[in-house]
Design a protein around this motif. Structure first.
Motif, PDB file in Angstrom:
ATOM      1  N   ILE A   1       0.831  -1.204   0.000  1.00 12.30           N
ATOM      2  CA  ILE A   1       0.000   0.000   0.000  1.00 12.30           C
ATOM      3  C   ILE A   1       0.865   1.252   0.000  1.00 12.30           C
ATOM      4  O   ILE A   1       0.621   2.211  -0.752  1.00 12.30           O
ATOM      5  CB  ILE A   1      -0.945  -0.016   1.223  1.00 12.30           C
ATOM      6  CG1 ILE A   1      -2.046  -1.066   1.019  1.00 12.30           C
ATOM      7  CG2 ILE A   1      -1.561   1.357   1.454  1.00 12.30           C
ATOM      8  CD1 ILE A   1      -2.881  -1.316   2.247  1.00 12.30           C
ATOM      9  N   MET A   2       1.899   1.258   0.847  1.00 18.78           N
ATOM     10  CA  MET A   2       2.797   2.416   0.908  1.00 18.78           C
ATOM     11  C   MET A   2       3.476   2.641  -0.434  1.00 18.78           C
ATOM     12  O   MET A   2       3.638   3.786  -0.877  1.00 18.78           O
ATOM     13  CB  MET A   2       3.839   2.192   2.009  1.00 18.78           C
ATOM     14  CG  MET A   2       3.269   2.222   3.412  1.00 18.78           C
ATOM     15  SD  MET A   2       4.444   1.606   4.651  1.00 18.78           S
ATOM     16  CE  MET A   2       5.798   2.745   4.449  1.00 18.78           C
ATOM     17  N   SER A   3       3.866   1.546  -1.090  1.00 17.18           N
ATOM     18  CA  SER A   3       4.538   1.671  -2.388  1.00 17.18           C
ATOM     19  C   SER A   3       3.590   2.220  -3.445  1.00 17.18           C
ATOM     20  O   SER A   3       3.978   3.060  -4.266  1.00 17.18           O
ATOM     21  CB  SER A   3       5.067   0.298  -2.830  1.00 17.18           C
ATOM     22  OG  SER A   3       5.965  -0.232  -1.879  1.00 17.18           O
ATOM     23  N   LEU A   4       2.350   1.739  -3.429  1.00 16.87           N
ATOM     24  CA  LEU A   4       1.359   2.222  -4.383  1.00 16.87           C
ATOM     25  C   LEU A   4       1.171   3.735  -4.285  1.00 16.87           C
ATOM     26  O   LEU A   4       0.965   4.424  -5.283  1.00 16.87           O
ATOM     27  CB  LEU A   4       0.018   1.529  -4.138  1.00 16.87           C
ATOM     28  CG  LEU A   4      -0.163   0.122  -4.696  1.00 16.87           C
ATOM     29  CD1 LEU A   4      -1.441  -0.499  -4.142  1.00 16.87           C
ATOM     30  CD2 LEU A   4      -0.206   0.149  -6.217  1.00 16.87           C
ATOM     31  N   ILE A   5       1.248   4.246  -3.068  1.00 14.84           N
ATOM     32  CA  ILE A   5       1.038   5.680  -2.856  1.00 14.84           C
ATOM     33  C   ILE A   5       2.296   6.482  -3.177  1.00 14.84           C
ATOM     34  O   ILE A   5       2.270   7.447  -3.939  1.00 14.84           O
ATOM     35  CB  ILE A   5       0.605   5.929  -1.399  1.00 14.84           C
ATOM     36  CG1 ILE A   5      -0.763   5.292  -1.131  1.00 14.84           C
ATOM     37  CG2 ILE A   5       0.562   7.434  -1.106  1.00 14.84           C
ATOM     38  CD1 ILE A   5      -1.155   5.281   0.324  1.00 14.84           C
ATOM     39  N   ALA A   6       3.427   6.078  -2.592  1.00  9.73           N
ATOM     40  CA  ALA A   6       4.620   6.917  -2.590  1.00  9.73           C
ATOM     41  C   ALA A   6       5.212   7.152  -3.972  1.00  9.73           C
ATOM     42  O   ALA A   6       5.689   8.257  -4.274  1.00  9.73           O
ATOM     43  CB  ALA A   6       5.678   6.318  -1.668  1.00  9.73           C
ATOM     44  N   TRP A   7       5.214   6.150  -4.834  1.00 15.44           N
ATOM     45  CA  TRP A   7       5.895   6.286  -6.123  1.00 15.44           C
ATOM     46  C   TRP A   7       5.292   7.388  -6.973  1.00 15.44           C
ATOM     47  O   TRP A   7       5.982   8.039  -7.759  1.00 15.44           O
ATOM     48  CB  TRP A   7       5.863   4.944  -6.854  1.00 15.44           C
ATOM     49  CG  TRP A   7       6.773   4.874  -8.055  1.00 15.44           C
ATOM     50  CD1 TRP A   7       6.412   4.624  -9.353  1.00 15.44           C
ATOM     51  CD2 TRP A   7       8.200   5.038  -8.086  1.00 15.44           C
ATOM     52  NE1 TRP A   7       7.511   4.622 -10.171  1.00 15.44           N
ATOM     53  CE2 TRP A   7       8.621   4.871  -9.421  1.00 15.44           C
ATOM     54  CE3 TRP A   7       9.149   5.307  -7.104  1.00 15.44           C
ATOM     55  CZ2 TRP A   7       9.961   4.971  -9.798  1.00 15.44           C
ATOM     56  CZ3 TRP A   7      10.485   5.407  -7.481  1.00 15.44           C
ATOM     57  CH2 TRP A   7      10.870   5.237  -8.814  1.00 15.44           C
ATOM     58  N   ASN A   8       4.010   7.645  -6.808  1.00 15.30           N
ATOM     59  CA  ASN A   8       3.364   8.717  -7.571  1.00 15.30           C
ATOM     60  C   ASN A   8       3.994  10.071  -7.284  1.00 15.30           C
ATOM     61  O   ASN A   8       4.097  10.929  -8.173  1.00 15.30           O
ATOM     62  CB  ASN A   8       1.871   8.781  -7.213  1.00 15.30           C
ATOM     63  CG  ASN A   8       1.152   7.506  -7.549  1.00 15.30           C
ATOM     64  OD1 ASN A   8       0.855   7.218  -8.690  1.00 15.30           O
ATOM     65  ND2 ASN A   8       0.872   6.704  -6.528  1.00 15.30           N
ATOM     66  N   PHE A   9       4.433  10.268  -6.034  1.00 17.40           N
ATOM     67  CA  PHE A   9       4.979  11.562  -5.628  1.00 17.40           C
ATOM     68  C   PHE A   9       6.499  11.592  -5.741  1.00 17.40           C
ATOM     69  O   PHE A   9       7.090  12.662  -5.777  1.00 17.40           O
ATOM     70  CB  PHE A   9       4.529  11.876  -4.201  1.00 17.40           C
ATOM     71  CG  PHE A   9       3.033  11.859  -4.075  1.00 17.40           C
ATOM     72  CD1 PHE A   9       2.262  12.883  -4.604  1.00 17.40           C
ATOM     73  CD2 PHE A   9       2.381  10.789  -3.488  1.00 17.40           C
ATOM     74  CE1 PHE A   9       0.878  12.858  -4.524  1.00 17.40           C
ATOM     75  CE2 PHE A   9       1.003  10.744  -3.395  1.00 17.40           C
ATOM     76  CZ  PHE A   9       0.242  11.782  -3.925  1.00 17.40           C
ATOM     77  N   ALA A  10       7.111  10.410  -5.813  1.00 18.11           N
ATOM     78  CA  ALA A  10       8.559  10.352  -6.000  1.00 18.11           C
ATOM     79  C   ALA A  10       8.943  10.718  -7.430  1.00 18.11           C
ATOM     80  O   ALA A  10       9.991  11.333  -7.663  1.00 18.11           O
ATOM     81  CB  ALA A  10       9.085   8.960  -5.651  1.00 18.11           C
ATOM     82  N   VAL A  11       8.109  10.336  -8.393  1.00 19.96           N
ATOM     83  CA  VAL A  11       8.418  10.593  -9.811  1.00 19.96           C
ATOM     84  C   VAL A  11       7.189  11.180 -10.521  1.00 19.96           C
ATOM     85  O   VAL A  11       6.634  10.572 -11.441  1.00 19.96           O
ATOM     86  CB  VAL A  11       8.893   9.298 -10.522  1.00 19.96           C
ATOM     87  CG1 VAL A  11      10.279   8.908 -10.056  1.00 19.96           C
ATOM     88  CG2 VAL A  11       7.919   8.147 -10.281  1.00 19.96           C
ATOM     89  N   PRO A  12       6.755  12.381 -10.126  1.00 22.20           N
ATOM     90  CA  PRO A  12       5.542  12.952 -10.729  1.00 22.20           C
ATOM     91  C   PRO A  12       5.675  13.173 -12.235  1.00 22.20           C
ATOM     92  O   PRO A  12       4.691  13.037 -12.972  1.00 22.20           O
ATOM     93  CB  PRO A  12       5.363  14.271  -9.974  1.00 22.20           C
ATOM     94  CG  PRO A  12       6.722  14.602  -9.434  1.00 22.20           C
ATOM     95  CD  PRO A  12       7.346  13.278  -9.123  1.00 22.20           C
ATOM     96  N   GLY A  13       6.884  13.505 -12.697  1.00 24.22           N
ATOM     97  CA  GLY A  13       7.060  13.704 -14.132  1.00 24.22           C
ATOM     98  C   GLY A  13       6.846  12.426 -14.914  1.00 24.22           C
ATOM     99  O   GLY A  13       6.196  12.418 -15.965  1.00 24.22           O
ATOM    100  N   MET A  14       7.382  11.321 -14.402  1.00 27.43           N
ATOM    101  CA  MET A  14       7.177  10.032 -15.057  1.00 27.43           C
ATOM    102  C   MET A  14       5.706   9.635 -15.031  1.00 27.43           C
ATOM    103  O   MET A  14       5.161   9.113 -16.007  1.00 27.43           O
ATOM    104  CB  MET A  14       8.020   8.953 -14.376  1.00 27.43           C
ATOM    105  CG  MET A  14       7.911   7.587 -15.040  1.00 27.43           C
ATOM    106  SD  MET A  14       8.890   6.323 -14.175  1.00 27.43           S
ATOM    107  CE  MET A  14      10.553   6.940 -14.505  1.00 27.43           C
TER     108      MET A  14
END
Length: 204
Positions: free
Chosen positions: A150-163
């Motif tokens: 769940i944490m991974s599903l959320i965090a990656w969106n904000f780690a690489v917003p350009g991607m």
């Protein structure tokens, strides 16, 4: 005017959070933090001990601000709230990325306290009835995997917003994140359903 130690600590903390978010641990400078906080460097070392301990204190406090817990019976709703929190507080992702880049996998300051906090969240998930027929160790491991997924599903969106924007072919980060929120909530609902099968003993 009497010296206000608590106010000085708050000003140091606020200045340090901004400095670490922008420059990471290695790039941050204690003299810049002191100047921004209108405090002297000795006060920083007195209250926090070292730059590393100050970074750990900032990161720990930011993580503690995420008061939203994952409700075993309403995982999708909890995940939507967490997604919104991270969108409103992008500094937490930046601090975690700096830590990952600079620590190179080695245990950092404050890891024990943060590990204990995550253990509490795992126990909360496991106590929701996940896999009652499973041994306790297996039930806890399943809850750990669910929480980290769940944490991974959320965090990656904000780690690489350009991607995120480019992969989804959206015109703006905001549009991409709105679309991703719906997708993440649906994915969490699917994961919760799988956990439900563990609870009931039904086949996958």
């Amino acid at each position: 005017m009497a010296y206000d130690a608590e106010d000085t600590r708050r000003r140091i903390f606020t200045a340090a959070a901004a400095e670490f978010t922008e420059r990471g641990l290695a790039g941050a400078r204690v003299d810049r933090i002191a100047t921004a906080a209108r405090a002297n460097k000795q006060a920083i070392y007195l209250y926090y001990g070292s730059k590393e301990k100050l970074f750990a204190a900032v990161l720990r406090a930011k993580l503690e601000e995420v008061r939203i817990s994952v409700d075993p019976d309403a995982v999708a709703e909890s995940v939507g709230q967490m997604f919104d929190w991270y969108q409103d507080h992008p500094e937490l992702i930046r601090l975690q990325l700096w830590e990952a880049l600079e620590a190179c996998g080695a245990p950092g300051e404050g890891e024990r306290e943060r590990r204990d906090a995550f253990r509490g969240k795992v126990r909360q998930l496991a106590s929701g009835g996940m896999g009652p027929a499973l041994p306790e160790d297996a039930r806890l491991r399943a809850a750990q995997d669910l929480l980290f997924s769940i944490m991974s599903l959320i965090a990656w969106n904000f780690a690489v917003p350009g991607m995120c924007r480019m992969v989804l072919d959206e015109q703006s980060d905001r549009a991409a994140l709105a679309r991703r929120r719906a997708a993440v909530v649906e994915a969490a609902r699917t994961l919760a359903a799988a956990a439900g099968r563990l609870r009931s003993g039904l086949p996958e």
